[in-house]
Design an enzyme around this catalytic site. Structure first.
Site, PDB file in Angstrom:
ATOM      1  N   THR A   1       0.363  -1.011   0.314  1.00 48.01           N
ATOM      2  CA  THR A   1      -0.033   0.229  -0.069  1.00 48.01           C
ATOM      3  C   THR A   1       1.093   1.119  -0.106  1.00 48.01           C
ATOM      4  OG1 THR A   1      -1.897  -1.109   1.338  1.00 48.01           O
ATOM      5  CG2 THR A   1      -1.562   1.519   1.272  1.00 48.01           C
TER       6      THR A   1
ATOM      7  N   ARG B   1     -12.020  -8.941  -1.826  1.00 45.21           N
ATOM      8  CA  ARG B   1     -11.760  -9.565  -0.542  1.00 45.21           C
ATOM      9  C   ARG B   1     -11.228  -7.577  -0.326  1.00 45.21           C
ATOM     10  NH1 ARG B   1      -6.506  -6.120   1.586  1.00 45.21           N
ATOM     11  NH2 ARG B   1      -7.056  -7.480   3.419  1.00 45.21           N
TER      12      ARG B   1
ATOM     13  N   GLY C   1      -9.580  -4.571   1.993  1.00 46.20           N
ATOM     14  CA  GLY C   1      -8.820  -4.250   3.080  1.00 46.20           C
ATOM     15  C   GLY C   1      -8.668  -2.566   3.411  1.00 46.20           C
ATOM     16  N   ASP C   2      -8.577  -2.574   4.465  1.00 44.62           N
ATOM     17  CA  ASP C   2      -8.507  -0.874   5.186  1.00 44.62           C
ATOM     18  C   ASP C   2      -8.523  -0.056   3.874  1.00 44.62           C
ATOM     19  OD1 ASP C   2      -6.110  -1.886   5.214  1.00 44.62           O
ATOM     20  OD2 ASP C   2      -5.735  -0.682   6.737  1.00 44.62           O
TER      21      ASP C   2
ATOM     22  N   THR D   1      -0.744   1.865   6.446  1.00 43.67           N
ATOM     23  CA  THR D   1      -0.159   0.566   5.530  1.00 43.67           C
ATOM     24  C   THR D   1      -0.297  -0.792   6.550  1.00 43.67           C
ATOM     25  OG1 THR D   1       2.160   0.867   5.440  1.00 43.67           O
ATOM     26  CG2 THR D   1       1.024   2.050   3.666  1.00 43.67           C
ATOM     27  N   GLY D   2      -0.143  -1.828   5.360  1.00 42.81           N
ATOM     28  CA  GLY D   2      -0.033  -3.079   6.511  1.00 42.81           C
ATOM     29  C   GLY D   2      -1.610  -4.237   6.689  1.00 42.81           C
TER      30      GLY D   2
HETATM   31  N1  GLY Z   1      -3.304  -2.301   3.865  1.00 42.21           N
HETATM   32  C1  GLY Z   1      -3.253  -3.116   2.512  1.00 42.21           C
HETATM   33  C2  GLY Z   1      -4.844  -4.421   2.384  1.00 42.21           C
HETATM   34  O1  GLY Z   1      -4.945  -5.193   3.936  1.00 42.21           O
HETATM   35  O2  GLY Z   1      -5.091  -4.428   1.854  1.00 42.21           O
END
Ligand code: GLY
Length: 358
Positions: free
Chosen positions: A213, A241, A243-244, A264-265
């Protein structure tokens, strides 16, 4: 976040980094990002100096990373889902107008941040996902292309070959009747130009799926702020899926009165604590950017009862920029860095951390 860093970076000692992180820089524009954004920060700050809006600047800045096939966590060349299809997520927030836009599970379009900005500007919606996001992008004139590179196709095949059934078999490796040869021989045949280094990298990401990210936050001399987060998400994810990164309040939050934050992460952890919103609220209550980022990390650690055995299985880093120019970043474990540009070339600063190195 990719670990490939630009040579022009200047690495500061932890003491210098801590001082820089806490020192407001007056009226200078400031752009910060995850460590893969050295060039991104430089472009964004240059555009702001030339009078561009902060959101235009950060979207243009992250575009460098989205276009870069060497960053396998963002945009073109991002690691794909379990079916070998790259699905991208991104969101933007514009402080002065308090508006937001987001896209998720977007296929075939390499600049999801630009699409997210158009969701904000051209629709009455905030978030568009999947097939709808692709149709919207087409309507806005974006060109479709295959986002899988030879490098990421190799990594995806290595990952498929690494899976095993209860008998230790895998349909994607040589059959029982095949002549005995080195396991990588077939791959060598398919990818004759792949270097040993690329093969080793593919084997590594097959075993340890990444969540890269880029998050980028900007402040101009008038005190206006914007932010953007863009990603290809978790490697080998189940299609769809999310993510955040595209979730307003988790992967990004901007409050023009207070400041901005992003991450990020491993997104699953962040979504459960609404990290970026938590950080902005902590700054509103007087916490420094570093302390605010640590507060969000403490909530993640609490979700695991501070069980380091499980916490060590992932990474997450938060970034924060306050309206007065104070900035900071914190990772769950030591050893992370973030990029800053407040004039000239970008530099890397050490993040503070909740725990020592893994
Ligand atoms: N932070 C990126 C994700 O988990 O997709």
């Amino acid at each position: 976040m990719s670990s490939r860093l630009n040579r022009r970076s200047l690495l500061l000692s932890p003491a210098m980094a801590a001082a820089a992180a806490q020192a407001p820089s007056g009226k200078r524009p400031i752009v910060i990002s995850s460590a893969n954004g050295l060039l991104c920060c430089e472009r964004a700050r240059t555009l702001i100096e030339r009078g561009h809006d902060t959101l235009d600047a950060v979207v243009s800045g992250v575009g460098i990373v989205e276009d870069d096939p060497k960053d396998t966590s963002v945009g073109y060349g991002g690691l794909p889902n379990e079916e070998g299809i790259v699905e991208l997520d991104a969101c933007v927030m514009h402080g002065p107008t308090r508006r937001a836009g987001s896209v998720a599970s977007l296929r075939n379009i390499k600049n999801p941040a630009k699409v997210a900005k158009l969701v904000m500007e051209m629709t009455d919606h905030v978030m568009i996902v999947g097939e709808g996001a692709l149709r919207f992008a087409r309507t806005m004139g974006f060109k479709e292309e295959n986002l899988l590179t030879e490098q990421t196709r190799l990594a995806w095949l290595v990952w498929k070959q690494s899976l095993r059934d209860g008998e230790g078999r895998n349909n994607w490796t040589d059959g029982l009747d095949a002549p005995l040869k080195k396991p990588t021989a077939a791959l060598r045949q398919l990818f004759p130009n792949a270097t040993e280094e690329t093969l080793a990298w593919a084997q590594h990401v097959a075993r340890f799926p990444t969540t890269g990210t880029i998050n980028c936050l900007a402040l101009n001399a008038k005190g206006e702020m914007s932010g953007c987060t863009t990603t290809s998400g978790l490697a080998w994810k189940i299609p769809g899926r999310i993510g955040d990164s595209p979730v307003i309040g988790a992967g990004l939050y901007v409050d023009q009165e207070v400041g901005a934050a992003g991450s990020t992460g491993r997104g699953e952890e962040n979504i459960r604590v609404c990290g970026a919103h938590t950080i902005v609220e902590a700054m509103r209550q007087g916490k420094s950017p570093n302390e605010a980022c640590l507060e969000a990390l403490r909530r993640i650690a609490r979700n695991y009862d501070q069980d380091l055995t499980r916490l060590k299985k992932f990474d997450i880093t938060f970034y924060a920029l306050r309206k007065d120019g104070a900035m900071g970043s914190a990772g769950l474990f030591a050893g992370q860095r973030y990029a800053v540009n407040d004039g000239g070339s970008s530099r890397l600063l050490d993040c503070v951390s909740l725990y020592d190195r893994k």
